[in-house]
Scaffold this motif. Structure first.
Motif, short mmCIF file in Angstrom:
data_model
loop_
_atom_site.label_atom_id
_atom_site.label_comp_id
_atom_site.label_asym_id
_atom_site.label_seq_id
_atom_site.Cartn_x
_atom_site.Cartn_y
_atom_site.Cartn_z
N ILE A 17 0.83 -1.21 0.00
CA ILE A 17 0.00 0.00 0.00
C ILE A 17 0.86 1.26 0.00
O ILE A 17 0.61 2.20 -0.76
CB ILE A 17 -0.97 0.00 1.21
N THR A 18 1.91 1.29 0.83
CA THR A 18 2.76 2.49 0.86
C THR A 18 3.53 2.64 -0.46
O THR A 18 3.78 3.76 -0.90
CB THR A 18 3.72 2.52 2.06
N VAL A 78 8.88 12.11 -1.57
CA VAL A 78 10.13 11.70 -0.90
C VAL A 78 9.85 11.12 0.48
O VAL A 78 10.29 9.99 0.79
CB VAL A 78 11.15 12.85 -0.85
N PRO A 79 9.11 11.82 1.36
CA PRO A 79 8.89 11.23 2.69
C PRO A 79 8.09 9.92 2.64
O PRO A 79 8.36 9.00 3.42
CB PRO A 79 8.16 12.31 3.48
N VAL A 80 7.13 9.82 1.74
CA VAL A 80 6.35 8.58 1.66
C VAL A 80 7.22 7.45 1.10
O VAL A 80 7.08 6.29 1.51
CB VAL A 80 5.05 8.77 0.85
N THR A 81 8.14 7.79 0.21
CA THR A 81 9.06 6.76 -0.29
C THR A 81 9.98 6.28 0.82
O THR A 81 10.27 5.09 0.92
CB THR A 81 9.87 7.30 -1.50
N TRP A 82 10.44 7.20 1.67
CA TRP A 82 11.23 6.78 2.83
C TRP A 82 10.39 5.91 3.77
O TRP A 82 10.87 4.90 4.29
CB TRP A 82 11.80 7.99 3.58
N LEU A 83 9.15 6.30 3.98
CA LEU A 83 8.26 5.49 4.82
C LEU A 83 8.11 4.09 4.22
O LEU A 83 8.22 3.08 4.94
CB LEU A 83 6.89 6.17 4.96
N PHE A 84 7.85 4.02 2.92
CA PHE A 84 7.76 2.73 2.25
C PHE A 84 9.05 1.93 2.45
O PHE A 84 9.01 0.72 2.73
CB PHE A 84 7.49 2.89 0.75
N THR A 85 10.19 2.59 2.30
CA THR A 85 11.48 1.91 2.43
C THR A 85 11.65 1.31 3.82
O THR A 85 12.07 0.16 3.97
CB THR A 85 12.63 2.89 2.10
N ILE A 86 11.28 2.07 4.83
CA ILE A 86 11.38 1.58 6.22
C ILE A 86 10.43 0.41 6.43
O ILE A 86 10.81 -0.63 6.98
CB ILE A 86 11.11 2.73 7.22
#
Length: 166
Positions: free
Chosen positions: A82-83, A99-107
């Motif tokens: 989903i992310t 960018v922040p949502v991509t970092w969230l997805f990465t985490i």
């Protein structure tokens, strides 16, 4: 041969194949694209992590496997899927949240992979009937790892090319 050895051989060969394909056919093309154009298709591959939810289907895996382990794997994959989808949409729309949502997805995504490995080992997952999940591990997981690595590289690379609206 035991199941862990068999799976490791299969995943290693898949990983090498995907690395070859990525390096030979995709890396040069992706590296010249603006970050959002490069990320969107890679993020969309991660939406296929919804395949983990199939473990809740009747007869898909050994019912003797502990449900808490199955839930951790399935819901972690679902959260990553989903992310990833949201991040891809944000990149395609030029949003500053990309960018922040991509970092969230990465985490979430890397945490899920690490947790899945822990759970698989704890519950002896590979020595039970796991149906199509075996194929997900062989064919999808290596691609997910490679795309995660590339996404992290592009996120931390100095002066990445950003879309004009970001």
């Amino acid at each position: 041969m035991n199941n862990i050895i068999i799976l490791n051989i299969q995943v290693t060969i898949s990983l090498l194949l995907y690395l070859y394909i990525f390096r030979t056919y995709l890396l040069k093309r992706l590296s010249v694209l603006p970050i959002g154009k490069a990320f969107a298709p890679l993020l969309l591959i991660h939406v296929l992590r919804i395949a983990g939810m199939s473990m809740f289907g009747e007869g898909q895996i050994d019912p003797s496997l502990p449900i808490f382990g199955i839930q951790q794997i399935a819901y972690g994959d679902f959260a990553a899927a989903i992310t990833a989808f949201i991040a891809a949409v944000l990149w395609n729309s030029g949003s500053k949240l990309a960018v922040p949502v991509t970092w969230l997805f990465t985490i979430i995504g890397l945490g899920d992979i690490a947790n899945n490995l822990k759970v698989v080992l704890e519950i002896d997952f590979l020595n039970h009937y796991i149906g199509s999940t075996w194929m997900v591990l062989v064919y999808l997981a290596p691609a997910l790892i490679i795309t995660h690595i590339y996404i992290i590289y592009r996120l931390i690379k100095p002066n990445p090319i950003l879309p004009a609206s970001v």
